[in-house]
Each structure stands twice: as structure tokens, then as C-alpha cells.
Design an enzyme around this catalytic site. Structure first.
Site, PDB file in Angstrom:
ATOM      1  N   SER A  99       0.837  -1.160   0.057  1.00  0.00           N
ATOM      2  CA  SER A  99       0.006  -0.098   0.164  1.00  0.00           C
ATOM      3  C   SER A  99       0.980   1.235   0.035  1.00  0.00           C
ATOM      4  CB  SER A  99      -0.785  -0.069   1.223  1.00  0.00           C
ATOM      5  OG  SER A  99      -1.352   1.475   1.434  1.00  0.00           O
TER       6      SER A  99
ATOM      7  N   TYR B 209      -1.657  -0.893  10.675  1.00  0.00           N
ATOM      8  CA  TYR B 209      -1.559  -1.099   9.373  1.00  0.00           C
ATOM      9  C   TYR B 209      -0.399  -0.481   8.520  1.00  0.00           C
ATOM     10  CZ  TYR B 209      -3.939  -1.087   4.425  1.00  0.00           C
ATOM     11  OH  TYR B 209      -3.891  -1.405   3.166  1.00  0.00           O
TER      12      TYR B 209
HETATM   13  P1  NAD Z   1     -11.572  -6.179   0.620  1.00  0.00           P
HETATM   14  O1  NAD Z   1     -11.777  -6.156   2.001  1.00  0.00           O
HETATM   15  O2  NAD Z   1     -12.630  -6.403  -0.393  1.00  0.00           O
HETATM   16  O3  NAD Z   1     -10.425  -7.394   0.204  1.00  0.00           O
HETATM   17  C1  NAD Z   1      -9.636  -8.032   1.380  1.00  0.00           C
HETATM   18  C2  NAD Z   1      -9.580  -9.578   0.963  1.00  0.00           C
HETATM   19  O4  NAD Z   1      -8.707 -10.070   1.963  1.00  0.00           O
HETATM   20  C3  NAD Z   1     -11.231 -10.172   1.279  1.00  0.00           C
HETATM   21  O5  NAD Z   1     -11.346 -10.935   0.359  1.00  0.00           O
HETATM   22  C4  NAD Z   1     -10.956 -10.678   2.803  1.00  0.00           C
HETATM   23  O6  NAD Z   1     -11.971 -11.620   3.057  1.00  0.00           O
HETATM   24  C5  NAD Z   1      -9.611 -11.255   2.583  1.00  0.00           C
HETATM   25  N1  NAD Z   1      -8.984 -11.498   3.905  1.00  0.00           N
HETATM   26  C6  NAD Z   1      -8.917 -10.780   4.930  1.00  0.00           C
HETATM   27  N2  NAD Z   1      -8.282 -11.598   5.923  1.00  0.00           N
HETATM   28  C7  NAD Z   1      -8.065 -12.704   5.599  1.00  0.00           C
HETATM   29  C8  NAD Z   1      -7.484 -13.835   6.048  1.00  0.00           C
HETATM   30  N3  NAD Z   1      -6.925 -14.062   7.379  1.00  0.00           N
HETATM   31  N4  NAD Z   1      -7.403 -14.942   5.256  1.00  0.00           N
HETATM   32  C9  NAD Z   1      -7.611 -14.830   3.968  1.00  0.00           C
HETATM   33  N5  NAD Z   1      -8.215 -13.994   3.551  1.00  0.00           N
HETATM   34  C10 NAD Z   1      -8.486 -12.752   4.276  1.00  0.00           C
HETATM   35  O7  NAD Z   1     -10.464  -4.835   0.376  1.00  0.00           O
HETATM   36  P2  NAD Z   1      -9.546  -4.708  -0.990  1.00  0.00           P
HETATM   37  O8  NAD Z   1      -9.374  -3.075  -1.058  1.00  0.00           O
HETATM   38  O9  NAD Z   1      -9.603  -5.489  -1.974  1.00  0.00           O
HETATM   39  O10 NAD Z   1      -8.226  -4.938  -0.208  1.00  0.00           O
HETATM   40  C11 NAD Z   1      -7.213  -5.992  -0.807  1.00  0.00           C
HETATM   41  C12 NAD Z   1      -5.766  -5.870  -0.471  1.00  0.00           C
HETATM   42  O11 NAD Z   1      -5.480  -4.433  -0.809  1.00  0.00           O
HETATM   43  C13 NAD Z   1      -5.615  -5.512   1.167  1.00  0.00           C
HETATM   44  O12 NAD Z   1      -4.290  -6.229   1.495  1.00  0.00           O
HETATM   45  C14 NAD Z   1      -5.361  -4.176   1.370  1.00  0.00           C
HETATM   46  O13 NAD Z   1      -4.733  -3.724   2.460  1.00  0.00           O
HETATM   47  C15 NAD Z   1      -4.838  -3.552   0.201  1.00  0.00           C
HETATM   48  N6  NAD Z   1      -5.071  -2.358  -0.358  1.00  0.00           N
HETATM   49  C16 NAD Z   1      -6.527  -1.767  -0.233  1.00  0.00           C
HETATM   50  C17 NAD Z   1      -6.415  -0.439  -0.659  1.00  0.00           C
HETATM   51  C18 NAD Z   1      -7.664   0.269  -0.932  1.00  0.00           C
HETATM   52  O14 NAD Z   1      -7.941   1.574  -0.635  1.00  0.00           O
HETATM   53  N7  NAD Z   1      -9.036  -0.632  -1.061  1.00  0.00           N
HETATM   54  C19 NAD Z   1      -5.454   0.547  -0.853  1.00  0.00           C
HETATM   55  C20 NAD Z   1      -4.020  -0.154  -0.663  1.00  0.00           C
HETATM   56  C21 NAD Z   1      -4.017  -1.552  -0.179  1.00  0.00           C
END
Ligand code: NAD
Length: 258
Positions: free
Chosen positions: A145, A158
Site C-alpha cells: 500500500s 496497518y
Molecule cells: P477487501 O476487504 O475487499 O479485500 C480483502 C480480502 O482479504 C477479502 O477478500 C478478505 O476476505 C480477505 N482476507 C482478510 N483476512 C483474511 C485472512 N486472514 N485470510 C484470507 N483472506 C483474508 O478490500 P481490498 O481493498 O480489495 O483489499 C485487498 C488488499 O489491498 C488488502 O491487503 C489491502 O490492505 C490492500 N489495499 C487496499 C487499498 C484500498 O484502498 N482498497 C489500498 C491499498 C492497499
């Protein structure tokens, strides 16, 4: 131009929603057989249906990435189903509880680090073991991120977890480069997913965070997926140990007032 990924076997963790789901679908469109891992069975099966509608093949394996035995079993199941593992996107993550460090509980700290950082380490460990056994290289992308590159107010755990992913990515890349395995990370700013909605959904917060993106909008999960698929393809063949920023200009400098 094709990606050259046709027939490869790829793993996406956290593929039940958001960025992971869109990446699984884009992998399928590129001809990758997709193993989708996550904790939520119905949403995982939904992703597999979308993978099949995109003309691909896939399987869902219920997995908590913070548990070593479950990650080891995930890789075992992937190989049992498709015979090998060529690429992986270690994407699963949680936002945790965003509060100042002085108010952060030990339980929330451990949970965030356990999923976001230990989870990526466990995935790397068993994915690399499998790729080394095959002896034919591979490509892995870890989800970090922009919070892995700069501090984020109230997001101590985080931000620490994502900085950890960036460091781990560099070390993993060093340890595997001679084996033809490329390992990189991706660092998005705000992307339109349920996580962003939970974090930035309140109108005042949304307005502030949007203002940090010179491009004038949040990113889309499909835009991250494009970068991940490219990084996993041979078109990115000289890239390893890097953290690719996708941020609509967030880190380029202060956003001039419009
Ligand atoms: P999201 O909540 O839709 O996706 C997160 C996914 O991870 C979900 O499918 C959830 O069920 C899964 N997950 C969580 N804990 C888990 C575990 N213990 N075992 C297996 N699966 C697990 O949100 P997203 O935005 O798609 O996030 C995906 C990744 O992107 C994350 O790592 C997040 O930190 C990163 N990210 C997101 C953003 C944003 O703004 N959305 C920005 C930078 C990074």
C-alpha cells in the site's frame, strides 16, 4: 499483444472480493488457471463462477492466511488440482482498527500484523518452496500500500504491516532471483472497494482523502489487477524486488488546490 500467461497456474489470496476478485478474473482472461483463497466460502465460489464466465478455470480453497497449516494445505491443494504453481498474488489483508498508537490494543495490533504481514510471509514460504521444487522460476506479487511507504495517521499497525511487506518483498526477491523467481509488491493509494468504503466512507473523510489524489478520483480494483497481471507476466521479466506505486499522483507531491 498477449501476456504469455496462457496455461499457467496462479494463486490469488483474498480473492473473495475487491482487488483480489478482479485480479482473479483478469488472470482467467489471460488464460491462467486460478486458485482463489479466502475465508468466505460463498463469496469465493462466486469469484470462481466469474472466473468461469470469463472463460477460465478455477478452484476456491477456504484459507486463513495467518495460519501456517492452512497456507501449507492451500499450496498442496493448488498443486493437487492443477499440478503446479507458477504465479501468486498475496493480496489478503485487513485494515484493522485505525486509532492513535496510544489507544491501539495488543489484540488489534497482533491481528493486523498476523494477517497482513505474517500472512504474506507464510504465503511466500510455501509458494517459494513449491516453485523451487518445480525448478522453472515463477512470479509473485505481494500486496502492500502507499501506507507501506509513508506513515498514515491512526494506522500504526496497518502502516507497519505494509512497510513490513515492502521489506519482506526485497529480501524474498534477493533469495530467489538466481532461481528465476521474480518477487515484487504493489502499493496502491485509495481503491474503490469495501475496505475503502469502511475507511473513507464518511463524507468529511472521503473529501479529505479524495483531495490527496491529484488525479481527482480513487483507483478501481481493475486498474490494480492490470498492473499485477503485467508484473506476473514475462513482459516484466527484468523487474524484481520492486514496489510499484499506483496512486493517482498521491506521492508525487502536495496536491495543488483546484
Ligand atoms: P477487501 O476487504 O475487499 O479485500 C480483502 C480480502 O482479504 C477479502 O477478500 C478478505 O476476505 C480477505 N482476507 C482478510 N483476512 C483474511 C485472512 N486472514 N485470510 C484470507 N483472506 C483474508 O478490500 P481490498 O481493498 O480489495 O483489499 C485487498 C488488499 O489491498 C488488502 O491487503 C489491502 O490492505 C490492500 N489495499 C487496499 C487499498 C484500498 O484502498 N482498497 C489500498 C491499498 C492497499
Amino acid at each position: 499483444m498477449t501476456t504469455g500467461l496462457e496455461g499457467k497456474v496462479g494463486l490469488v489470496t483474498g480473492g473473495t472480493s475487491g482487488i483480489g476478485r478482479d485480479t482473479a478474473i483478469l488472470f482467467a482472461k489471460a488464460g491462467v488457471k486460478v486458485v482463489v483463497a479466502g475465508r468466505r466460502e460463498p463469496e469465493g465460489q462466486e469469484t470462481i463462477e466469474l472466473v468461469r464466465s470469463a472463460g477460465g478455470d478455477g478452484v476456491f480453497v477456504k484459507t486463513d492466511v495467518s495460519k501456517a497449516a492452512e497456507v501449507e494445505e492451500l499450496i498442496h491443494q493448488a498443486v493437487e488440482k492443477f499440478g503446479r504453481l507458477d504465479i501468486a498474488f498475496n493480496n489478503a489483508g485487513i485494515e484493522g482498527v485505525w486509532v492513535p498508537i496510544v489507544n491501539q490494543s495488543e489484540k488489534d495490533w497482533d491481528r493486523t500484523i498476523g494477517i497482513n504481514l505474517k500472512g504474506v510471509w507464510l504465503c511466500l514460504k510455501y509458494e517459494i518452496r513449491q516453485m523451487l521444487k518445480q525448478g522453472a522460476g515463477g512470479a509473485i506479487v505481494n500486496m502492500a500500500s502507499i501506507s507501506g511507504l509513508i506513515g498514515s495517521l491512526g494506522a500504526g499497525a496497518y502502516s507497519a504491516s505494509k512497510h513490513g511487506v515492502v521489506g519482506l518483498t526485497k529480501t524474498a526477491a534477493l533469495e530467489t532471483a538466481r532461481n528465476g523467481i521474480r518477487i515484487n509488491a504493489v502499493c496502491p493509494a485509495a481503491i474503490e472497494t469495501s475496505m475503502a468504503e469502511r475507511l473513507f466512507g464518511a463524507p468529511e473523510v472521503h473529501k479529505y482523502v479524495l483531495g490527496c489524489h491529484p488525479i481527482g478520483r480513487f483507483g478501481k480494483p481493475a486498474e490494480v489487477a492490470e498492473a499485477v497481471v503485467w508484473m506476473c507476466s514475462d513482459r516484466a521479466s527484468f523487474m524484481t524486488g520492486q514496489s510499484l506505486v499506483l496512486d493517482g499522483g498521491f506521492l508525487a507531491g502536495p496536491n495543488p488546490p483546484s
